[in-house]
Design a protein around this motif. Structure first.
Motif, PDB file in Angstrom:
ATOM      1  N   LYS A   1      -9.851   1.824  -8.815  1.00 25.87           N
ATOM      2  CA  LYS A   1     -10.314   1.802  -7.655  1.00 25.87           C
ATOM      3  C   LYS A   1     -11.320   2.875  -7.459  1.00 25.87           C
TER       4      LYS A   1
ATOM      5  N   ASP B   1       0.896  -1.222   0.073  1.00 26.67           N
ATOM      6  CA  ASP B   1      -0.108   0.033  -0.133  1.00 26.67           C
ATOM      7  C   ASP B   1       0.852   1.347  -0.139  1.00 26.67           C
TER       8      ASP B   1
ATOM      9  N   THR C   1      -3.301  -5.653   1.862  1.00 23.23           N
ATOM     10  CA  THR C   1      -2.699  -4.472   1.366  1.00 23.23           C
ATOM     11  C   THR C   1      -1.595  -3.993   2.469  1.00 23.23           C
TER      12      THR C   1
ATOM     13  N   ASN D   1      -3.614   5.413  -3.479  1.00 25.73           N
ATOM     14  CA  ASN D   1      -4.656   6.244  -3.263  1.00 25.73           C
ATOM     15  C   ASN D   1      -4.227   7.620  -3.478  1.00 25.73           C
TER      16      ASN D   1
ATOM     17  N   ALA E   1      -7.600  -3.600   4.164  1.00 25.39           N
ATOM     18  CA  ALA E   1      -6.868  -2.246   3.906  1.00 25.39           C
ATOM     19  C   ALA E   1      -6.857  -1.763   5.354  1.00 25.39           C
ATOM     20  N   SER E   2      -5.876  -0.504   5.219  1.00 24.52           N
ATOM     21  CA  SER E   2      -5.794   0.326   6.564  1.00 24.52           C
ATOM     22  C   SER E   2      -4.913  -0.453   7.494  1.00 24.52           C
TER      23      SER E   2
ATOM     24  N   ARG F   1      -8.981   1.919  10.374  1.00 19.86           N
ATOM     25  CA  ARG F   1      -9.636   3.196  10.865  1.00 19.86           C
ATOM     26  C   ARG F   1     -10.658   2.909  11.426  1.00 19.86           C
TER      27      ARG F   1
ATOM     28  N   ARG G   1      -2.271  -1.853   9.894  1.00 19.04           N
ATOM     29  CA  ARG G   1      -1.409  -1.087  10.781  1.00 19.04           C
ATOM     30  C   ARG G   1      -0.384  -1.853  11.614  1.00 19.04           C
TER      31      ARG G   1
ATOM     32  N   PHE H   1     -11.514  -0.898   5.473  1.00 15.54           N
ATOM     33  CA  PHE H   1     -10.485  -0.254   6.190  1.00 15.54           C
ATOM     34  C   PHE H   1     -10.496  -0.617   7.545  1.00 15.54           C
TER      35      PHE H   1
HETATM   36  O1  G3P Z   1      -5.038   2.390   0.600  1.00 15.72           O
HETATM   37  C1  G3P Z   1      -6.049   2.836   1.671  1.00 15.72           C
HETATM   38  C2  G3P Z   1      -5.868   2.236   2.965  1.00 15.72           C
HETATM   39  O2  G3P Z   1      -4.848   1.417   3.058  1.00 15.72           O
HETATM   40  C3  G3P Z   1      -5.401   3.526   3.915  1.00 15.72           C
HETATM   41  O3  G3P Z   1      -4.737   3.250   5.249  1.00 15.72           O
HETATM   42  O4  G3P Z   1      -3.465   3.628   7.250  1.00 15.72           O
HETATM   43  O5  G3P Z   1      -4.538   5.776   5.780  1.00 15.72           O
HETATM   44  O6  G3P Z   1      -6.121   4.178   7.013  1.00 15.72           O
HETATM   45  P1  G3P Z   1      -4.929   4.182   6.582  1.00 15.72           P
END
Ligand code: G3P
Length: 218
Positions: A83, A6, A183, A28, A163-164, A132, A166, A129
């Motif tokens: 996307k 990502d 990702t 993104n 996604a997102s 988040r 951490r 996500f």
């Molecule tokens: O690609 C989108 C996503 O993975 C964003 O991650 O850490 O900004 O919530 P984040």
């Protein structure tokens, strides 16, 4: 489970490919903005580098605008995945592109209901996500399990792309839950390799051998 990176940073992608751990890339607008380069040329460079799917996001928010930008993105390279945001226009665009056999990744998914809509629209990937949601005190990983259960009931082809992400724990839990793809930010990919016992163990092996004063091929 597939690993996507990502990122829009070419050096990170090159390193991940060298390690043999990159099956694809997601970008993104925020990630591309952080590189300070032009939008489409950045997506094109990434697509040329990666031997797998590369998600490039539309910036338009209306159907006609999304369709126009989707065509421009799709023309960049064969491995581009379009996307699109999880909105009525985004899903309408998803449906049209799916009918044209163009691959899509529906992004900014935060609920099972949204994931169900994306699958019905024919999305190739859904991107929940999870980080988040965790930030809000909700259970992002629970959402992954719920979506997989719903998709299995009906045999949807849409792949669940976590996604997102951490932390390494997010990756392991995604694998245990049966997600299709995660990702990863490059920082999380690097952390997956690490364990203090691996590092101290290796240092011990090497120093024990060094004390013999002999070389590898003596
Ligand atoms: O690609 C989108 C996503 O993975 C964003 O991650 O850490 O900004 O919530 P984040």
């Amino acid at each position: 489970m597939q690993f996507f990176l990502d990122t829009a940073e070419l050096a990170q992608i090159e390193q991940g490919i060298e390690w043999g751990m990159v099956d694809g890339v997601t970008t993104n607008p925020s990630l591309i903005a952080s590189q300070g380069d032009a939008y489409l040329p950045t997506v094109k460079k990434i697509a040329e580098l990666v031997p797998g799917p590369v998600s490039g996001e539309v910036l338009a928010t209306d159907y006609e605008g999304m369709m126009e930008q989707a065509r421009k993105l799709a023309d960049l390279a064969e491995n581009i995945v379009i996307k699109l945001p999880l909105t009525p226009d985004g899903l309408r665009t998803t449906r049209t592109l799916s009918q044209q056999s163009v691959k899509t990744n529906v992004t900014l998914c935060f609920s099972s209901a949204q994931a169900l809509l994306a699958a019905k629209a024919g999305a190739s990937y859904i991107s929940p996500f999870i980080g988040r949601l965790d930030d809000l005190g909700q259970d992002g990983m629970q959402l992954i399990g719920d979506i997989l259960q719903i998709y299995r009931h009906y045999g949807f082809d849409t792949q669940v792309l976590v996604a997102s992400v951490r932390s390494p724990l997010h990756v392991v839990k995604s694998a245990q839950t049966g997600a299709d793809v995660v990702t990863l930010p490059f920082s999380v990919l690097k952390k997956l390799y690490r364990h203090p016992l691996t590092e101290t163990g290796l240092a011990g092996f090497l120093s024990d051998w060094r004390e013999t004063g002999r070389n590898f091929d003596d």
